[in-house]
Design an enzyme around this catalytic site. Structure first.
Site, PDB file in Angstrom:
ATOM      1  N   TRP A   1     -62.693 -28.885  22.239  1.00  0.00           N
ATOM      2  CA  TRP A   1     -62.553 -29.096  20.789  1.00  0.00           C
ATOM      3  C   TRP A   1     -63.754 -29.842  20.252  1.00  0.00           C
ATOM      4  O   TRP A   1     -64.284 -29.512  19.182  1.00  0.00           O
ATOM      5  CB  TRP A   1     -61.265 -29.848  20.473  1.00  0.00           C
ATOM      6  CG  TRP A   1     -60.023 -29.099  20.871  1.00  0.00           C
ATOM      7  CD1 TRP A   1     -59.076 -29.503  21.763  1.00  0.00           C
ATOM      8  CD2 TRP A   1     -59.590 -27.800  20.405  1.00  0.00           C
ATOM      9  NE1 TRP A   1     -58.086 -28.550  21.870  1.00  0.00           N
ATOM     10  CE2 TRP A   1     -58.375 -27.501  21.060  1.00  0.00           C
ATOM     11  CE3 TRP A   1     -60.128 -26.872  19.501  1.00  0.00           C
ATOM     12  CZ2 TRP A   1     -57.675 -26.307  20.828  1.00  0.00           C
ATOM     13  CZ3 TRP A   1     -59.437 -25.690  19.276  1.00  0.00           C
ATOM     14  CH2 TRP A   1     -58.227 -25.420  19.931  1.00  0.00           C
TER      15      TRP A   1
ATOM     16  N   ASP B   1     -61.416 -36.517  15.227  1.00  0.00           N
ATOM     17  CA  ASP B   1     -60.393 -35.491  15.388  1.00  0.00           C
ATOM     18  C   ASP B   1     -59.256 -36.139  16.167  1.00  0.00           C
ATOM     19  O   ASP B   1     -59.379 -36.390  17.360  1.00  0.00           O
ATOM     20  CB  ASP B   1     -60.987 -34.299  16.152  1.00  0.00           C
ATOM     21  CG  ASP B   1     -59.945 -33.215  16.457  1.00  0.00           C
ATOM     22  OD1 ASP B   1     -58.759 -33.400  16.117  1.00  0.00           O
ATOM     23  OD2 ASP B   1     -60.342 -32.190  17.049  1.00  0.00           O
TER      24      ASP B   1
ATOM     25  N   LYS C   1     -49.256 -31.000  16.858  1.00  0.00           N
ATOM     26  CA  LYS C   1     -49.169 -31.708  18.133  1.00  0.00           C
ATOM     27  C   LYS C   1     -48.185 -32.870  18.010  1.00  0.00           C
ATOM     28  O   LYS C   1     -47.206 -32.942  18.721  1.00  0.00           O
ATOM     29  CB  LYS C   1     -50.540 -32.238  18.572  1.00  0.00           C
ATOM     30  CG  LYS C   1     -51.687 -31.220  18.532  1.00  0.00           C
ATOM     31  CD  LYS C   1     -51.554 -30.123  19.530  1.00  0.00           C
ATOM     32  CE  LYS C   1     -52.561 -28.982  19.468  1.00  0.00           C
ATOM     33  NZ  LYS C   1     -53.921 -29.204  19.152  1.00  0.00           N
TER      34      LYS C   1
HETATM   35  C1  LIG Z   1     -55.156 -28.303  18.952  1.00  0.00           C
HETATM   36  C2  LIG Z   1     -56.414 -29.023  18.652  1.00  0.00           C
HETATM   37  C3  LIG Z   1     -57.352 -28.529  17.738  1.00  0.00           C
HETATM   38  C4  LIG Z   1     -57.183 -27.208  17.035  1.00  0.00           C
HETATM   39  O1  LIG Z   1     -56.293 -27.334  16.012  1.00  0.00           O
HETATM   40  P1  LIG Z   1     -55.976 -26.135  15.005  1.00  0.00           P
HETATM   41  O2  LIG Z   1     -55.055 -26.809  14.052  1.00  0.00           O
HETATM   42  O3  LIG Z   1     -55.330 -25.051  15.815  1.00  0.00           O
HETATM   43  O4  LIG Z   1     -57.247 -25.679  14.396  1.00  0.00           O
HETATM   44  C5  LIG Z   1     -58.472 -29.290  17.473  1.00  0.00           C
HETATM   45  N1  LIG Z   1     -58.679 -30.466  18.091  1.00  0.00           N
HETATM   46  C6  LIG Z   1     -57.803 -30.965  18.984  1.00  0.00           C
HETATM   47  C7  LIG Z   1     -58.079 -32.278  19.642  1.00  0.00           C
HETATM   48  C8  LIG Z   1     -56.648 -30.259  19.296  1.00  0.00           C
HETATM   49  O5  LIG Z   1     -55.779 -30.751  20.184  1.00  0.00           O
END
Ligand SMILES: *Cc1c(COP(=O)(O)O)cnc(C)c1O
Length: 356
Positions: free
Chosen positions: A101, A168, A192
């Site tokens: 990511w 993020d 999540k």
């Molecule tokens: C799941 C995840 C993403 C992607 O998220 P989307 O909402 O599917 O774009 C990005 N960063 C992290 C750390 C993730 O766990």
């Protein structure tokens, strides 16, 4: 059979939230309409989104000078919206590469300015959090991924820099307190640890939104969403509703301070079994282990399918590791009850009885 969902995302939600959400689908708070059909301009939805924002502000102690937004497009859209809005073409931003990511965020930023790698743990398959950072003096922000969902590592301290941070936090938001003021932007896909798939939380310092001075499509400009309070166009009503219910649950549980304590204890039980059990081993440097996504393997990979089968028999779902890493991954977000972790630990022990 009662099932425990260990998937990385979309992920488990509190049972009481699923109950409440299903009642809201039938009849929202007795108004005679489903939450699925109410107008996003209705008084009912205004209350929902205002409550959601208030809970975010309360739980994470978000200061006034920050906006709280519920957007769409996932965390993946934030990978480019952040540099598009915040990084001028001639400027430099720094990125810490701690997994897939983080690399995706880094790649998107390259479309908008100079981007440098402050540190990377790719040399050891992202199994640790790099401490030593190399950040240029003219770099405007440092981006990091607070929890690496795929590799099972987590920042347990903020990156060691005096630069403004961009994070993020998709897979550990609301799992612990956060020093919001060290950040320009925090973003997280809901699916999540906050709610179902379909909305993305963005917490952004209002005075940084136009610093790139680019001409942007209206929908991709943070300013639009700040001015319209996430209601420029039709927002994802249902995901915001369920996120609000989940945040209310976190609040009732005692807030993120209490969640952090519970999460730590839950993870410790599982890591202890991984360390003590002769058949399994952990793949991450112990001090960097994630409290949310626990990655582990069998010494004898030929037994992988047998372990997955035993888990399935007992109602343990979604334990297979990400395809790029293999092995196993138990995602134990806020909503995973102790009993789920206990069942997994017992299953590992029984597996070792049979195959050890
Ligand atoms: C799941 C995840 C993403 C992607 O998220 P989307 O909402 O599917 O774009 C990005 N960063 C992290 C750390 C993730 O766990």
């Amino acid at each position: 059979m009662k099932k425990y969902n260990f998937s990385a995302g979309p992920a488990t939600l509190p049972a009481t939230v699923i109950q409440e959400a299903s009642m809201g689908v039938l009849d929202l708070d007795g108004i005679g309409l489903s939450v699925l059909e109410i107008s996003h301009r209705s008084a009912e939805f205004s209350q929902i989104i205002e409550r959601a924002e208030a809970l975010v502000r309360k739980l994470l102690r978000v200061p006034e000078e920050y906006a709280v937004l519920f957007l769409t497009g996932g965390a993946s859209t934030q990978f480019f919206m952040v540099p598009m809005n915040l990084l001028a073409e001639t400027e430099t931003a720094s990125y810490i590469l701690t997994g897939s990511w983080a690399k995706k965020a880094y790649k998107e930023a390259q479309l908008f300015g100079n981007v440098e790698v402050a540190a990377s743990s790719e040399d050891q398959n992202f199994s640790y959090i790099p401490r030593q950072l190399d950040v240029s003096s003219d770099s405007v922000y440092l981006h990091y991924t607070s929890n690496n969902t795929i590799y099972g590592t987590q920042f347990h301290q903020l990156p060691d820099t005096d630069k403004p941070l961009v994070a993020d936090m998709s897979s550990d938001i609301f799992s612990r307190p956060v020093d919001i003021q060290r950040h320009w932007v925090i973003y997280a896909g809901a699916q999540k640890n906050m709610g179902p798939a379909g909305t993305t939380l963005v917490i952004i310092r209002k005075d940084v939104v136009e610093r790139a001075e680019r001409t942007l499509p209206t929908m991709l400009n943070y300013k639009t969403h700040i001015e319209k309070r996430s209601l420029f166009n039709t927002p994802p009503v249902f995901p915001i509703y369920v996120s609000m219910l989940t945040l209310a649950w976190v609040d009732e549980m005692g807030g993120v301070e209490r969640m952090a304590q519970i999460n730590k204890e839950k993870a410790a039980v599982l890591y202890r079994e991984i360390d003590d059990n002769p058949l399994f081993y952990g793949v991450v440097r112990p001090e960097d282990r994630s409290v949310m996504n626990v990655c582990f393997r069998l010494h004898d990979e030929k037994l992988n399918d047998a372990f997955i089968a035993m888990c399935n028999e007992r109602g343990i779902v979604g334990i297979k590791g990400h395809r790029s890493v293999g092995g196993f991954r138990a995602s134990i977000y806020n909503a995973m009850p102790n009993e789920g972790v206990q069942l997994l630990v017992e299953t590992m022990r029984d597996f070792t009885q049979r195959y050890g």
